[in-house]
Structure formats: structure tokens, C-alpha cells
Enzyme design. Structure first.
Site, PDB file in Angstrom:
ATOM      1  N   LYS A  59       1.017  -1.053  -0.150  1.00  0.00           N
ATOM      2  CA  LYS A  59       0.010   0.244   0.073  1.00  0.00           C
ATOM      3  C   LYS A  59       1.398   0.938  -0.127  1.00  0.00           C
ATOM      4  O   LYS A  59       2.094   0.979   0.894  1.00  0.00           O
ATOM      5  CB  LYS A  59      -0.550  -0.061   1.073  1.00  0.00           C
ATOM      6  CG  LYS A  59      -1.370   1.749   1.326  1.00  0.00           C
ATOM      7  CD  LYS A  59      -2.361   1.348   2.468  1.00  0.00           C
ATOM      8  CE  LYS A  59      -2.300   1.883   3.852  1.00  0.00           C
ATOM      9  NZ  LYS A  59      -3.252   1.959   4.745  1.00  0.00           N
ATOM     10  N   ARG A 103     -10.713  -1.105   6.412  1.00  0.00           N
ATOM     11  CA  ARG A 103      -9.020  -1.693   7.588  1.00  0.00           C
ATOM     12  C   ARG A 103      -9.640  -1.638   8.738  1.00  0.00           C
ATOM     13  O   ARG A 103      -8.975  -2.144   9.764  1.00  0.00           O
ATOM     14  CB  ARG A 103      -8.653  -2.909   6.699  1.00  0.00           C
ATOM     15  CG  ARG A 103      -7.457  -2.018   6.209  1.00  0.00           C
ATOM     16  CD  ARG A 103      -6.541  -1.677   7.422  1.00  0.00           C
ATOM     17  NE  ARG A 103      -4.523  -1.263   7.106  1.00  0.00           N
ATOM     18  CZ  ARG A 103      -4.657  -0.451   7.999  1.00  0.00           C
ATOM     19  NH1 ARG A 103      -4.982   0.357   9.166  1.00  0.00           N
ATOM     20  NH2 ARG A 103      -2.790  -0.131   7.889  1.00  0.00           N
TER      21      ARG A 103
HETATM   22  N1  LIG Z   1      -3.256   3.373  13.233  1.00  0.00           N
HETATM   23  C1  LIG Z   1      -4.144   3.152  11.581  1.00  0.00           C
HETATM   24  O1  LIG Z   1      -3.485   2.289  11.380  1.00  0.00           O
HETATM   25  C2  LIG Z   1      -4.705   4.303  11.518  1.00  0.00           C
HETATM   26  C3  LIG Z   1      -4.901   4.032   9.917  1.00  0.00           C
HETATM   27  C4  LIG Z   1      -5.756   5.197   9.100  1.00  0.00           C
HETATM   28  C5  LIG Z   1      -5.452   6.615   9.773  1.00  0.00           C
HETATM   29  N2  LIG Z   1      -5.149   6.593  10.741  1.00  0.00           N
HETATM   30  C6  LIG Z   1      -4.524   7.768  11.647  1.00  0.00           C
HETATM   31  O2  LIG Z   1      -5.635   8.217  11.873  1.00  0.00           O
HETATM   32  C7  LIG Z   1      -6.122   9.560  12.391  1.00  0.00           C
HETATM   33  C8  LIG Z   1      -7.920  10.398  11.623  1.00  0.00           C
HETATM   34  O3  LIG Z   1      -7.174   9.996  10.614  1.00  0.00           O
HETATM   35  P1  LIG Z   1      -8.611  10.756   8.997  1.00  0.00           P
HETATM   36  O4  LIG Z   1      -8.133   9.889   7.373  1.00  0.00           O
HETATM   37  O5  LIG Z   1      -9.729  10.264   9.641  1.00  0.00           O
HETATM   38  O6  LIG Z   1      -8.111  12.010   8.878  1.00  0.00           O
HETATM   39  P2  LIG Z   1      -8.849  13.424   8.705  1.00  0.00           P
HETATM   40  O7  LIG Z   1      -8.051  14.287   8.548  1.00  0.00           O
HETATM   41  O8  LIG Z   1     -10.416  12.511   7.881  1.00  0.00           O
HETATM   42  O9  LIG Z   1      -9.806  13.861  10.235  1.00  0.00           O
HETATM   43  C9  LIG Z   1      -9.640  13.958  11.385  1.00  0.00           C
HETATM   44  C10 LIG Z   1     -10.196  14.521  12.674  1.00  0.00           C
HETATM   45  O10 LIG Z   1      -9.299  15.131  13.578  1.00  0.00           O
HETATM   46  C11 LIG Z   1      -9.706  16.891  14.025  1.00  0.00           C
HETATM   47  N3  LIG Z   1      -8.899  17.273  14.358  1.00  0.00           N
HETATM   48  C12 LIG Z   1      -7.583  17.639  14.621  1.00  0.00           C
HETATM   49  N4  LIG Z   1      -7.152  17.576  15.818  1.00  0.00           N
HETATM   50  C13 LIG Z   1      -7.786  17.323  16.740  1.00  0.00           C
HETATM   51  C14 LIG Z   1      -8.387  17.809  17.907  1.00  0.00           C
HETATM   52  N5  LIG Z   1      -6.872  17.942  18.552  1.00  0.00           N
HETATM   53  N6  LIG Z   1      -9.264  17.433  18.920  1.00  0.00           N
HETATM   54  C15 LIG Z   1     -10.596  17.633  18.214  1.00  0.00           C
HETATM   55  N7  LIG Z   1     -10.025  16.898  16.749  1.00  0.00           N
HETATM   56  C16 LIG Z   1      -8.742  17.349  16.059  1.00  0.00           C
HETATM   57  C17 LIG Z   1      -9.659  16.512  12.321  1.00  0.00           C
HETATM   58  O11 LIG Z   1     -10.871  18.612  12.741  1.00  0.00           O
HETATM   59  C18 LIG Z   1     -10.528  16.525  11.673  1.00  0.00           C
HETATM   60  O12 LIG Z   1     -11.604  16.474  11.635  1.00  0.00           O
HETATM   61  C19 LIG Z   1      -4.515   9.970  11.697  1.00  0.00           C
HETATM   62  O13 LIG Z   1      -3.893  10.561  12.842  1.00  0.00           O
HETATM   63  C20 LIG Z   1      -4.554   9.186  10.987  1.00  0.00           C
HETATM   64  O14 LIG Z   1      -2.979   8.760  10.936  1.00  0.00           O
HETATM   65  C21 LIG Z   1      -4.031   5.425  11.737  1.00  0.00           C
END
Ligand SMILES: NC(=O)c1ccc[n+]([C@@H]2O[C@H](COP(=O)([O-])OP(=O)(O)OC[C@H]3O[C@@H](n4cnc5c(N)ncnc54)[C@H](O)[C@@H]3O)[C@@H](O)[C@H]2O)c1
Length: 323
Positions: A59, A103
Site C-alpha cells: 500500500k 480495515r
Molecule cells: N492506526 C491506524 O491503522 C491508522 C489508519 C489510518 C489512519 N490513522 C490515523 O488516524 C488519524 C485520523 O485520520 P482521518 O483519515 O480520519 O483524518 P481526517 O483528516 O479525515 O480527520 C481528522 C479529524 O481530526 C480533527 N482534529 C484534529 N485535531 C483535533 C483535536 N485536537 N481535537 C479534536 N479533533 C481534532 C480534525 O478536525 C479532523 O476532522 C490520523 O492521525 C491517521 O494517521 C491510523
């Protein structure tokens, strides 16, 4: 989502049997790890899934944290390539954006099934982005009694839109709340999936019997994790190597030892370790995300596409040359 969760259980069992190959993620970034939440990054995630899946792939996933607000585009965008594990030739090139989000939800769904209280009704989530949509979808799949979700986001407009869309889609009450504390207090299940640059969740907000799935980076204060009765992960070595999530930061600062990790989720699915043992324990789960999860889901979709004659056949060569 049910199919995704079935795929993930299967892949966690293969992971537990060590029937996989998983090099560490490579992060292409324009500075130190803190720049991931500002400038962005692109991760390369290769892997091989054994068993009767027997498929390799990668990926390639970009993350532009500014995308939703600045360009009205998703933060993450991914492509997946699947390869035959015998001839090593590419089999398919496909979108990975939706697979990746599904996933990631499915991982929490699987962990919730084994680690949350079966009568869980209320979830509190922080972040009204893509990931939390599939997180709720997955939690609802494994916890049919889930009836209410409280959502907090830095931007109220985003949590309001999230609430309308998700409640319509899943038929549950989704309420936007005005603080992280309100989202977390008095809940059975917590999820944080944000692009936050500083920790948000505090230990005193978390009640007895709670299950917390930590999806984003450094979103919890150290005390939250120290308070947990059990710390469960997907792959501890991968979490430490990635270095961006709270557990890894604690480890780097010598505040988390290898022996403090109770289990990997595969140990619990295969019953080598017990999951939830009573109504009162607070269980913390952290998944860093593994390419194996993307590959097993992508492979099922690829097989379905073949069955249904969906997709475009690419001709890389008319016939191979220079053999
Ligand atoms: N662990 C995993 O397998 C995995 C997989 C995919 C994504 N992620 C992580 O998940 C996170 C979210 O991804 P996404 O695609 O939903 O992003 P996204 O940008 O669609 O959504 C993130 C949201 O968080 C909000 N936000 C930012 N700072 C904040 C705070 N201090 N308090 C409250 N809200 C806040 C933003 O306004 C936004 O709406 C990212 O950090 C990404 O790296 C982890």
C-alpha cells in the site's frame, strides 16, 4: 464491514502463527516525525500474507492533513498493488483509500469484539474524519446494542455533518458535543482518530469497564495508558518502529517497557491470552496498522472483481522481452 472483520480475524491468526512477512513501514517525509501532522507524508507498506491467502502486495498511502479543510479532499489517499507470491508478478493495481479506511475500522471492530463489554451502548469518539466513520460502522457491527455516539472535533461544523451522515447511515443517535471531556466521560467505548498535535484524552475522564481503541498518533496523556488494566496492541515491534503513537513515545522516554504490553490481539483471538475478564477492567488497544490487513481485504476484492468481470485489463507487455 462484517466481511472485513472476518478477513482481519484471519490475518491476526496468521500474524500470530508468524505466517507472514512484514517489513517496517517506510515514511517519506519532509522533516522530522512532527512534520507528518503539518506538511504530511507518504508511507510505503509492503507485506506478504501466508496461509491459503498466499499473496504479497504494497500500500502506497499519502497523508495530507490539510486536505479536508484546504482542498475539500480526503486526508489519506492510497493505491494498492497485489503480487503473485510465486512468480512475483503484479496481479492488480487498485484504489486503497476505501480499503484502508475499512480495515482501520475493522481492526477496532475486531478488538472491540474481544475487549469491550458485550453490553456496550455508548461510544465517545474524538475526530469527525474518515477513520471514525468506519470505526463506528465496525463497532456497530460487533456491538448490536450500540445506540448512542458522542462525537467531538476541533471544528463543530465537521462533527455536525458527521452526526447527520452517520446517524442516517447506521440508524443510531450521533450527537455532536462541545468538548473532548464530554465525548469521553460516561461511555463504554472510546475511539480517538484525529490529526491532533498534542494529547487530548485525560485519565480522569475514563470510567471503569471502558474499552479505548487508539487509532491516531499522540492523542492520549501517558496517565491514560498507565491506568489501563490491560494494554493490547496489533504488533508491538511495528508500533515501536513507527514511533509516532503515544505508546511508542512512552517507550522512547523509558516509561513503557516491553513487559507492560499484555498481549497482541492475535494472542487473544487464538486464546493464548484472555481478553476481557470482568466488567470493571479498563482495556486500552493500540493498532499501528499493518499492510497485512490491507492486502487480505484487497485480495478478497480482487477475487470478487475477477469473478464478476469487473475492472480493466492492463497490458504491460504484448509479450515479455529480454527474458
Ligand atoms: N492506526 C491506524 O491503522 C491508522 C489508519 C489510518 C489512519 N490513522 C490515523 O488516524 C488519524 C485520523 O485520520 P482521518 O483519515 O480520519 O483524518 P481526517 O483528516 O479525515 O480527520 C481528522 C479529524 O481530526 C480533527 N482534529 C484534529 N485535531 C483535533 C483535536 N485536537 N481535537 C479534536 N479533533 C481534532 C480534525 O478536525 C479532523 O476532522 C490520523 O492521525 C491517521 O494517521 C491510523
Amino acid at each position: 464491514m462484517k466481511d472485513v472483520i472476518d478477513d482481519l480475524e484471519k490475518v491476526f491468526i496468521l500474524h500470530n502463527k508468524k505466517d507472514y512477512v512484514l517489513p517496517y513501514k517506510v515514511s517519506l517525509r519532509w522533516g522530522d516525525k512532527h512534520t507528518e501532522e503539518t506538511r504530511g507524508r507518504i508511507n510505503a507498506m509492503p507485506g506478504y500474507v501466508g496461509g491459503d491467502t498466499n499473496i504479497a502486495g504494497i500500500k502506497w498511502i499519502g497523508s495530507g492533513p490539510q486536505n479536508p479543510m484546504k482542498y475539500d479532499l480526503p486526508r489519506a489517499s492510497a493505491l494498492i498493488i497485489l503480487n503473485d507470491a510465486e512468480k512475483m508478478l503484479p496481479l492488480a493495481i487498485m484504489d486503497g483509500t476505501i480499503i484502508s479506511a475499512m480495515r482501520t475500522g475493522g481492526v477496532t471492530g475486531t478488538a472491540t469484539k474481544y475487549l469491550a463489554r458485550p453490553d456496550s451502548k455508548i461510544a465517545g469518539i474524538i475526530g469527525a474524519g474518515t477513520q471514525n466513520r468506519t470505526q463506528i460502522m465496525a463497532i456497530k457491527t460487533v456491538m448490536p446494542k450500540l445506540s448512542k455516539v458522542k462525537v467531538y472535533d476541533l471544528y463543530l461544523e465537521r462533527s455536525k455533518r458527521f452526526a447527520v451522515e452517520v446517524s442516517e447511515e447506521l440508524g443510531i443517535e450521533v450527537v455532536p458535543v462541545l468538548s473532548a471531556e464530554e465525548a469521553i466521560r460516561d461511555t463504554d467505548i472510546i475511539v480517538t482518530a484525529t490529526t491532533a498535535k498534542e494529547p487530548i484524552v485525560k485519565a480522569e475522564w475514563i470510567g471503569e469497564g471502558c474499552f479505548y481503541s487508539h487509532v491516531g498518533g499522540h492523542e492520549a496523556e501517558f496517565d491514560v495508558i498507565s491506568k489501563a488494566n490491560k494494554i493490547v496492541v496489533d504488533d508491538w515491534e511495528q508500533i515501536k518502529h513507527r514511533g509516532t503513537q503515544t505508546l511508542a513515545i512512552m517507550h522512547e522516554k523509558n516509561e513503557m517497557k516491553d513487559e507492560n504490553i499484555y498481549a497482541e490481539i492475535g494472542d487473544i483471538i487464538t486464546q493464548k491470552k484472555k481478553g476481557r475478564e470482568n466488567e470493571t477492567e479498563f482495556i486500552y488497544f493500540n493498532g499501528v496498522g499493518m499492510a497485512l490487513e490491507d492486502i487480505i481485504v484487497a485480495n478478497r476484492i480482487y477475487s470478487k472483481a475477477l469473478e464478476n468481470g469487473v475492472g480493466t485489463v492492463l497490458e504491460l507487455w504484448d509479450k515479455p522481452i529480454w527474458i
